[in-house]
Design an enzyme around this catalytic site. Structure first.
Site, PDB file in Angstrom:
ATOM      1  CG  HIS A 121      -1.872  -1.268   1.326  1.00 55.71           C
ATOM      2  ND1 HIS A 121      -2.326  -1.568   2.675  1.00 55.71           N
ATOM      3  CD2 HIS A 121      -2.282  -2.080   0.337  1.00 55.71           C
ATOM      4  CE1 HIS A 121      -2.813  -2.849   2.271  1.00 55.71           C
ATOM      5  NE2 HIS A 121      -2.934  -2.963   0.992  1.00 55.71           N
ATOM      6  CG  ASP A 152      -4.535   3.230   0.875  1.00 58.68           C
ATOM      7  OD1 ASP A 152      -5.395   3.258   1.958  1.00 58.68           O
ATOM      8  OD2 ASP A 152      -3.349   2.939   1.526  1.00 58.68           O
ATOM      9  CG  HIS A 160       2.125 -12.408  -5.501  1.00 61.01           C
ATOM     10  ND1 HIS A 160       3.257 -11.796  -5.878  1.00 61.01           N
ATOM     11  CD2 HIS A 160       1.456 -11.262  -4.330  1.00 61.01           C
ATOM     12  CE1 HIS A 160       3.274 -10.364  -5.284  1.00 61.01           C
ATOM     13  NE2 HIS A 160       2.368 -10.147  -4.590  1.00 61.01           N
ATOM     14  CG  ASN A 215       2.255  -2.657  -6.075  1.00 64.51           C
ATOM     15  OD1 ASN A 215       1.644  -1.912  -6.495  1.00 64.51           O
ATOM     16  ND2 ASN A 215       2.418  -2.540  -4.486  1.00 64.51           N
ATOM     17  CD  GLU A 234      -5.579  -7.221  -6.164  1.00 62.07           C
ATOM     18  OE1 GLU A 234      -4.656  -6.585  -6.732  1.00 62.07           O
ATOM     19  OE2 GLU A 234      -5.521  -7.483  -4.987  1.00 62.07           O
ATOM     20  CD  GLN A 235      -2.183 -12.032  -4.650  1.00 65.18           C
ATOM     21  OE1 GLN A 235      -1.986 -13.313  -4.713  1.00 65.18           O
ATOM     22  NE2 GLN A 235      -1.436 -11.259  -3.694  1.00 65.18           N
TER      23      GLN A 235
END
Length: 478
Positions: A18, A115, A367, A371, A391-392
């Site tokens: 984050h 954020d 993963h 980012n 949310e991968q």
């Protein structure tokens, strides 16, 4: 356009995943748009790497950063509370410290950007007559799903994972139920309700949403967020696509780095980089299968490895850090000896951006944190998508099935163990097969698309200018 006097404050929730996007947004606003930016970073002080990053930023002469200490929240949580719940509670309890910090700032900011986990902080902006926005460093599909979720919450009966048909969001590609973010896996869990609340906050508490994406990454979802009448009736606020914001190569402090020195000696695009981000962990059985799979593939590799855990796939989210130099003792017996000419094992942390931009890197087993996806694309590196949490799974589906810059296992790694033979097959296909060559060509085209979006005449640059222009107009009218 004179933008020198516009002052923006950006709030970061705890966690490396984050803080880094917030710092990237800050850098973009300062270097390309000449704004004054202050970062308010809420920190748990439990991650050595995060603490090192905060210290380096604090010591920097050109970055305004205020660390917000986190009050004791132990009485507000139970041991099995999930990440989204913990983050939501942390940020609500940090509001007093954030309000106090803003009250003492001179000059006072004109704009407050929170954020995605900090949306409950946005009402503070009203106390100081500030404009207020949300920054979501995720893909457009995630934003659409998050903001539309309270509608699905009323329409869908039972658990999402038990539905036989994909979830439909107006104007968007339907979301497969197995791809939903972690908070949607159990509607009875506290973090689901926190997640629904978060999506509502985006449209009801903010003046707009900044998204770290660009038009070519997921054009259907982005177009729907901006123009679909049904979805717009829910979203309501402007959507600004401002990405891809990703870290650049930093050569500082890398002199003598053993991994880089090893990579310098390897052939062009011959090495697979294996890393599961700042918080991802694997079970002991999966580590064993991955080790054997890498060995069977006979491909060169750099593997950033953490101790196994069988409790959660995000086991080091708040505690990631640099580790010991000694080889881990949980790898298969003899693995290090048999692969000493093939690969390098790195405990816990490695300079990911520098590695991904190294000429020797030809693939990335990741993963699929957003980012890392951005950094892989910006490095022109195709992926093996190995989603674990958050949310991968959405990201993995996007990069493998739609953008076609990644391949993925036949099973979900968060639910089943991926076997060594399948791992070996994927690695060989990516590194030396025809499929890998096609993926490399497509990811390099996508990299150019991202670079173009950020250029002076690009879509993301224009979108950022629209955001800033809106802020300037409101500032002058106040």
């Amino acid at each position: 356009m004179d933008q020198d006097n516009l002052h923006v404050a950006i709030i970061s929730s705890p966690g490396m995943g984050h803080l880094i996007p917030v710092l990237l947004l800050r850098q973009r606003l300062v270097t390309h748009h000449r704004l004054i930016v202050t970062v308010l970073a809420v920190t748990t002080q439990t991650s050595p790497v995060e603490s090192q990053l905060l210290t380096s930023v604090t010591n920097s002469t050109d970055i305004n950063l205020i660390k917000i200490p986190l009050p004791d929240i132990s009485n507000l949580l139970v041991p099995n509370d999930a990440i989204v719940t913990r983050l939501a509670v942390m940020m609500r309890e940090a509001r007093s410290g954030i309000r106090s910090a803003i009250s003492t700032m001179n000059p006072r900011p004109h704009v407050l950007i929170a954020d995605l986990f900090s949306s409950d902080v946005l009402p503070i902006a009203d106390d100081f007559q500030l404009q207020k926005y949300v920054y979501v460093p995720c893909n457009a599909r995630f934003v659409a799903l998050t903001m539309y979720l309270h509608v699905l919450d009323n329409e869908v009966k039972g658990q999402y994972v038990d539905q036989t048909k994909p979830l439909r969001i107006p104007g968007c590609v339907p979301v497969r139920c197995q791809d939903v973010p972690d908070p949607m896996l159990d509607r009875d869990n506290r973090q689901y309700h926190e997640y629904v609340r978060m999506g509502i906050n985006f449209s009801t508490l903010s003046d707009g949403v900044l998204v770290n994406t660009w038009k070519d990454l997921d054009p259907t979802s982005l177009d729907a967020l901006k123009h679909n009448e049904i979805l717009r009736s829910v979203v309501k606020v402007p959507i600004y696509d401002i990405g891809p914001l990703a870290r650049e190569v930093d050569e500082a402090n890398l002199e003598g780095n053993e991994v880089i020195k090893w990579l310098d000696k390897q052939p062009f695009e011959s090495v697979l980089f294996v890393s599961f981000g700042s918080g991802g962990t694997l079970s002991g059985e999966q580590i064993t299968e991955l080790a054997h799979g890498l060995e069977l593939s006979q491909q060169r590799f750099v593997w950033v490895i953490r101790p196994p855990t069988d409790v959660t796939k995000d086991g080091t989210f708040f505690t990631s850090g640099s580790g010991p130099d000694k080889p881990p003792d949980f790898l298969p017996e003899g693995f290090l000896d048999r692969t000493q000419k093939l690969g390098v094992i790195v405990p816990l942390w490695a300079p990911q951006v520098t590695i991904l931009n190294h000429k020797s890197i030809g693939g990335f087993l990741t993963h699929c944190g957003f980012n890392s996806v951005h950094e892989s694309i910006r490095g022109g590196v195709p992926m093996i998508a190995w989603p674990l949490y958050a949310e991968q799974r959405l990201n993995a589906t996007l990069v493998s099935e739609e953008l076609e810059v990644a391949i993925r296992p036949t099973v979900l790694p968060a639910e089943e163990v991926v076997g060594r033979k399948e791992i070996s097959k994927m690695v060989r296909s990516l590194m030396e097969g025809e499929e890998g060559k096609v993926l490399k060509e497509k990811v390099k085209l996508l990299r150019e698309s991202g670079n173009e979006a950020l250029s002076m005449n690009g879509s993301s640059y224009k979108s950022m200018c629209e955001f800033i222009s809106c802020c300037k107009k409101k500032m002058k009218s106040d």
